[in-house]
Motif scaffolding. Structure first.
Motif, PDB file in Angstrom:
ATOM      1  N   LYS A  47       0.811  -1.218   0.000  1.00 46.90           N
ATOM      2  CA  LYS A  47       0.000   0.000   0.000  1.00 46.90           C
ATOM      3  C   LYS A  47       0.843   1.267   0.000  1.00 46.90           C
ATOM      4  CE  LYS A  47      -3.897  -2.165   2.173  1.00 46.90           C
ATOM      5  NZ  LYS A  47      -5.002  -2.082   3.084  1.00 46.90           N
ATOM      6  N   THR A  48       2.105   1.153   0.417  1.00 47.13           N
ATOM      7  CA  THR A  48       2.956   2.336   0.509  1.00 47.13           C
ATOM      8  C   THR A  48       4.326   2.061  -0.110  1.00 47.13           C
ATOM      9  OG1 THR A  48       3.912   1.708   2.638  1.00 47.13           O
ATOM     10  CG2 THR A  48       1.852   2.985   2.700  1.00 47.13           C
ATOM     11  N   ALA A  49       5.071   3.143  -0.304  1.00 47.06           N
ATOM     12  CA  ALA A  49       6.430   3.009  -0.834  1.00 47.06           C
ATOM     13  C   ALA A  49       7.297   2.214   0.136  1.00 47.06           C
ATOM     14  CB  ALA A  49       7.030   4.386  -1.092  1.00 47.06           C
ATOM     15  N   TYR A  50       7.003   2.326   1.419  1.00 47.11           N
ATOM     16  CA  TYR A  50       7.749   1.556   2.415  1.00 47.11           C
ATOM     17  C   TYR A  50       7.520   0.055   2.209  1.00 47.11           C
ATOM     18  CZ  TYR A  50       9.464  -0.151   6.879  1.00 47.11           C
ATOM     19  OH  TYR A  50      10.159  -0.845   7.849  1.00 47.11           O
ATOM     20  N   ASP A  51       6.297  -0.325   1.865  1.00 47.97           N
ATOM     21  CA  ASP A  51       6.002  -1.732   1.579  1.00 47.97           C
ATOM     22  C   ASP A  51       6.820  -2.227   0.388  1.00 47.97           C
ATOM     23  OD1 ASP A  51       4.130  -1.805   3.660  1.00 47.97           O
ATOM     24  OD2 ASP A  51       2.459  -1.314   2.312  1.00 47.97           O
ATOM     25  N   VAL A  52       6.990  -1.367  -0.606  1.00 45.45           N
ATOM     26  CA  VAL A  52       7.804  -1.725  -1.775  1.00 45.45           C
ATOM     27  C   VAL A  52       9.256  -1.894  -1.339  1.00 45.45           C
ATOM     28  CG1 VAL A  52       8.591  -1.010  -4.056  1.00 45.45           C
ATOM     29  CG2 VAL A  52       6.229  -0.549  -3.370  1.00 45.45           C
ATOM     30  N   GLY A  95      17.432  -8.626  -0.889  1.00 42.69           N
ATOM     31  CA  GLY A  95      18.763  -8.107  -0.620  1.00 42.69           C
ATOM     32  C   GLY A  95      19.043  -6.748  -1.225  1.00 42.69           C
ATOM     33  N   CYS A  96      18.022  -6.026  -1.607  1.00 42.32           N
ATOM     34  CA  CYS A  96      18.194  -4.714  -2.222  1.00 42.32           C
ATOM     35  C   CYS A  96      17.803  -3.630  -1.213  1.00 42.32           C
ATOM     36  CB  CYS A  96      17.330  -4.615  -3.484  1.00 42.32           C
ATOM     37  SG  CYS A  96      17.501  -3.047  -4.340  1.00 42.32           S
ATOM     38  N   TYR A  97      18.814  -2.985  -0.642  1.00 43.50           N
ATOM     39  CA  TYR A  97      18.588  -1.913   0.320  1.00 43.50           C
ATOM     40  C   TYR A  97      18.755  -0.583  -0.407  1.00 43.50           C
ATOM     41  CZ  TYR A  97      19.012  -5.547   3.798  1.00 43.50           C
ATOM     42  OH  TYR A  97      18.821  -6.687   4.533  1.00 43.50           O
ATOM     43  N   VAL A  98      17.777   0.304  -0.250  1.00 42.91           N
ATOM     44  CA  VAL A  98      17.770   1.549  -1.016  1.00 42.91           C
ATOM     45  C   VAL A  98      17.841   2.743  -0.078  1.00 42.91           C
ATOM     46  CG1 VAL A  98      16.494   2.933  -2.683  1.00 42.91           C
ATOM     47  CG2 VAL A  98      16.369   0.448  -2.797  1.00 42.91           C
ATOM     48  N   TYR A  99      18.945   3.483  -0.156  1.00 42.57           N
ATOM     49  CA  TYR A  99      19.047   4.772   0.523  1.00 42.57           C
ATOM     50  C   TYR A  99      20.130   5.589  -0.158  1.00 42.57           C
ATOM     51  CZ  TYR A  99      19.663   8.549   3.714  1.00 42.57           C
ATOM     52  OH  TYR A  99      19.751   9.807   4.222  1.00 42.57           O
ATOM     53  N   PHE A 100      19.696   6.644  -0.839  1.00 46.84           N
ATOM     54  CA  PHE A 100      20.630   7.538  -1.520  1.00 46.84           C
ATOM     55  C   PHE A 100      20.636   8.920  -0.883  1.00 46.84           C
ATOM     56  CE2 PHE A 100      19.307   5.024  -5.477  1.00 46.84           C
ATOM     57  CZ  PHE A 100      20.308   4.098  -5.307  1.00 46.84           C
ATOM     58  N   GLY A 101      19.601   9.239  -0.108  1.00 45.78           N
ATOM     59  CA  GLY A 101      19.487  10.569   0.452  1.00 45.78           C
ATOM     60  C   GLY A 101      18.715  11.514  -0.458  1.00 45.78           C
ATOM     61  N   ASP A 102      18.345  11.040  -1.638  1.00 46.44           N
ATOM     62  CA  ASP A 102      17.552  11.815  -2.596  1.00 46.44           C
ATOM     63  C   ASP A 102      16.320  10.978  -2.922  1.00 46.44           C
ATOM     64  OD1 ASP A 102      16.382  12.899  -4.894  1.00 46.44           O
ATOM     65  OD2 ASP A 102      18.304  13.522  -5.730  1.00 46.44           O
ATOM     66  N   TYR A 150      15.041   4.392  -8.785  1.00 45.16           N
ATOM     67  CA  TYR A 150      15.849   3.179  -8.660  1.00 45.16           C
ATOM     68  C   TYR A 150      14.974   1.980  -8.274  1.00 45.16           C
ATOM     69  CZ  TYR A 150      19.412  -0.061  -7.017  1.00 45.16           C
ATOM     70  OH  TYR A 150      20.193  -1.168  -6.827  1.00 45.16           O
ATOM     71  N   MET A 151      14.048   2.211  -7.337  1.00 46.09           N
ATOM     72  CA  MET A 151      13.162   1.122  -6.916  1.00 46.09           C
ATOM     73  C   MET A 151      12.290   0.651  -8.082  1.00 46.09           C
ATOM     74  SD  MET A 151      12.037   1.816  -2.971  1.00 46.09           S
ATOM     75  CE  MET A 151      11.495   3.497  -3.101  1.00 46.09           C
ATOM     76  N   MET A 152      11.844   1.583  -8.924  1.00 50.01           N
ATOM     77  CA  MET A 152      11.052   1.185 -10.102  1.00 50.01           C
ATOM     78  C   MET A 152      11.889   0.321 -11.042  1.00 50.01           C
ATOM     79  SD  MET A 152       8.412   4.158 -11.210  1.00 50.01           S
ATOM     80  CE  MET A 152       9.303   5.641 -10.851  1.00 50.01           C
ATOM     81  N   ASP A 153      13.132   0.724 -11.251  1.00 48.38           N
ATOM     82  CA  ASP A 153      14.026  -0.069 -12.103  1.00 48.38           C
ATOM     83  C   ASP A 153      14.257  -1.456 -11.520  1.00 48.38           C
ATOM     84  OD1 ASP A 153      14.285   1.990 -13.927  1.00 48.38           O
ATOM     85  OD2 ASP A 153      16.199   2.707 -13.110  1.00 48.38           O
ATOM     86  N   GLU A 154      14.469  -1.528 -10.217  1.00 53.17           N
ATOM     87  CA  GLU A 154      14.693  -2.819  -9.569  1.00 53.17           C
ATOM     88  C   GLU A 154      13.462  -3.713  -9.671  1.00 53.17           C
ATOM     89  OE1 GLU A 154      17.456  -4.331  -8.107  1.00 53.17           O
ATOM     90  OE2 GLU A 154      18.385  -2.701  -9.227  1.00 53.17           O
TER      91      GLU A 154
END
Length: 65
Positions: free
Chosen positions: A2-7, A15-22, A29-33
């Motif tokens: 339901k949320t971006a956090y769920d994605v 194993g895909c951790y996402v944090y760029f600060g932007d 990036y999450m859409m590409d993954e």
């Protein structure tokens, strides 16, 4: 999902951790993954469609600011 956090949690399961600060870059990036995971048959089409929809909505909100 339901949320971006769920994605993010779904991506984390693989194993895909996402944090760029932007936030905008993170969402793109999450859409590409998600796309790569779908094309690799790691997730179902429904998960992919739902995830991309959530991320697209969030990206629209971020770009409006």
């Amino acid at each position: 999902m339901k949320t971006a956090y769920d994605v993010q949690l779904l991506l984390k399961q693989f194993g895909c951790y996402v944090y760029f600060g932007d936030r905008e870059l993170e969402l793109e990036y999450m859409m590409d993954e998600l796309k790569e995971m779908f094309l690799s048959n790691l997730i179902e089409k429904e998960q992919w469609v739902q995830g991309v929809s959530i991320l697209q909505n969030e990206l629209t909100k971020v770009k409006r600011k």
